[in-house]
Design an enzyme around this catalytic site. Structure first.
Site, PDB file in Angstrom:
ATOM      1  CE  LYS A 203      -3.539   2.351   2.706  1.00 28.27           C
ATOM      2  NZ  LYS A 203      -4.462   2.240   3.843  1.00 28.27           N
ATOM      3  CE  LYS A 256      -5.942   2.044  -0.460  1.00 31.15           C
ATOM      4  NZ  LYS A 256      -6.282   2.166   0.925  1.00 31.15           N
TER       5      LYS A 256
HETATM    6  C1  PBG Z   1      -7.084   3.063   5.469  1.00 33.29           C
HETATM    7  C2  PBG Z   1      -7.579   3.071   4.067  1.00 33.29           C
HETATM    8  C3  PBG Z   1      -7.489   4.117   3.146  1.00 33.29           C
HETATM    9  C4  PBG Z   1      -8.087   3.652   1.960  1.00 33.29           C
HETATM   10  C5  PBG Z   1      -8.540   2.358   2.207  1.00 33.29           C
HETATM   11  N1  PBG Z   1      -8.190   2.008   3.510  1.00 33.29           N
HETATM   12  C6  PBG Z   1      -7.002   5.499   3.294  1.00 33.29           C
HETATM   13  C7  PBG Z   1      -5.621   5.807   3.632  1.00 33.29           C
HETATM   14  O1  PBG Z   1      -4.741   4.962   3.671  1.00 33.29           O
HETATM   15  O2  PBG Z   1      -5.384   6.986   3.903  1.00 33.29           O
HETATM   16  C8  PBG Z   1      -8.209   4.434   0.689  1.00 33.29           C
HETATM   17  C9  PBG Z   1      -9.139   3.888  -0.331  1.00 33.29           C
HETATM   18  C10 PBG Z   1      -9.472   4.820  -1.438  1.00 33.29           C
HETATM   19  O3  PBG Z   1      -8.855   5.881  -1.632  1.00 33.29           O
HETATM   20  O4  PBG Z   1     -10.428   4.510  -2.164  1.00 33.29           O
HETATM   21  N2  PBG Z   1      -8.063   2.646   6.367  1.00 33.29           N
END
Ligand code: PBG
Length: 333
Positions: A203, A256
């Site tokens: 991520k 991601k």
């Molecule tokens: C963290 C989380 C995020 C997203 C999914 N889980 C946000 C982040 O890391 O700041 C983002 C998903 C998206 O942008 O569609 N709980």
């Protein structure tokens, strides 16, 4: 060996007839591979559109049940839940409550839809902490940071609580070192050795999460997430992250965001051969919506092209806000 070229070889022979083109298509989108993210908040009869994510809503539990039913009728089976709690504190304690917003949602959905749907839960604390970071804070070397090891037992407790409430798959997204091992151990000890973990293994610290943070009311109140999420410049590191998570017991791994990281999806798939999920995140969705609203691109065509490309890159599953629209388009053929 001599490979014959033109004019014996003409790739266009397989493109001229649309039916033949269909026969040789390598990648086919299927609604069964979509996972729809949903945002749930306290209250009743709430269905508030998220301005930067047209067609997506913050929902109260009752309306969430309707939303899932409508999506299921389109053939969508997978749903990932994000909770917006009524109260936040320094450790995100409301995430662990048996009557927390996600726990209530899981029980409601489970009782109505039984085994007809697959319920996933995002396991993280940024929606539950008042500072918006993904776990409790500590100070190291003069910097305020998420306390990695203090977050681990909390993550395990969150996952167990969600599994008890009916989650089919837990998906930890905080990028803490050792999170998969802590969660696996916690689930096993609580009698959930059968519950799979989909780890957000690679991520990235991405600008593409902008609209989500509005949707989930979870922007960091100071600093950024660069201390735990990955540097967009790094690819080899993603493979090390995936390898570690698999060694700790992850059943599936996620990359991601999706679009700027297609190379990572492909490398993970080629190297490990495990089920790979890709998160087509909020900013990627919003860009398409905004350009389509201006009439600059054809939304349906571009969205299907994006989803097909994510599958072609090697993702088995796609988390996407386009799930409903795409399901409808695929039905229309
Ligand atoms: C963290 C989380 C995020 C997203 C999914 N889980 C946000 C982040 O890391 O700041 C983002 C998903 C998206 O942008 O569609 N709980």
């Amino acid at each position: 060996m001599h490979t014959p070229g033109f004019p014996a070889v003409r790739p266009r022979r397989l493109r001229a007839n649309p039916l033949v083109r269909d026969m040789v298509r390598e990648t086919v989108l299927d609604v069964r591979d979509f996972i729809l993210p949903l945002f749930v908040r306290p209250g009743t009869n709430v269905r508030q559109e998220i301005s930067s994510m047209p067609g997506n809503y913050q929902l109260s539990v009752d309306r969430l049940v309707d939303e899932v039913g409508a999506a299921r009728d389109l053939g969508i089976r997978g749903f990932i839940l994000f909770g917006i709690p009524s109260s936040k504190d320094a450790t995100g304690s409301s995430a662990l409550r048996d009557d927390g917003i996600v726990q209530l949602s899981l029980r409601a959905l489970r009782s109505v839809y039984k085994s007809e749907v697959v319920l996933l839960t995002d396991e993280c604390f940024c929606e539950y902490t008042d500072h918006g970071h993904c776990g409790p804070l500590c100070e190291t070397g003069g910097r305020v940071d998420v306390d990695n090891d203090a977050t681990l037992p909390l993550l395990a407790a969150q996952c167990v609580s969600h599994a008890r409430a009916g989650a089919d798959i837990v998906a930890p997204s905080g990028m803490m070192d050792g999170m998969v091992q802590a969660i696996r151990t916690g689930l096993d000890q609580a009698g959930f050795s059968h519950t799979p973990i989909l780890s957000y293994a690679a991520k990235y610290a991405s600008g593409f999460y902008g609209p989500f943070r509005e949707a989930a009311e979870s922007p960091p109140q100071f600093g950024d997430r660069g201390g735990y999420q990955m540097d967009p410049a790094n690819g080899d590191e993603a493979l090390r992250e995936v390898e570690l998570d698999l060694a700790e017991g992850a059943d599936m791994v996620m990359v991601k965001p999706a679009l700027s990281y297609m190379d990572i999806i492909r490398r993970v798939k080629d190297r490990f051969g495990v089920p790979v999920a890709a998160y087509n995140v909020s900013g990627e969705f919003a860009m398409v919506k905004a350009a389509a609203q201006k009439g600059w691109i054809d939304e349906r065509r571009v969205a299907l092209e994006i989803l097909t490309s994510i599958r072609r890159a090697g993702a088995d599953l796609i988390l996407t806000y386009f799930a409903r629209d795409a399901a409808k388009w695929l039905r229309q053929g």
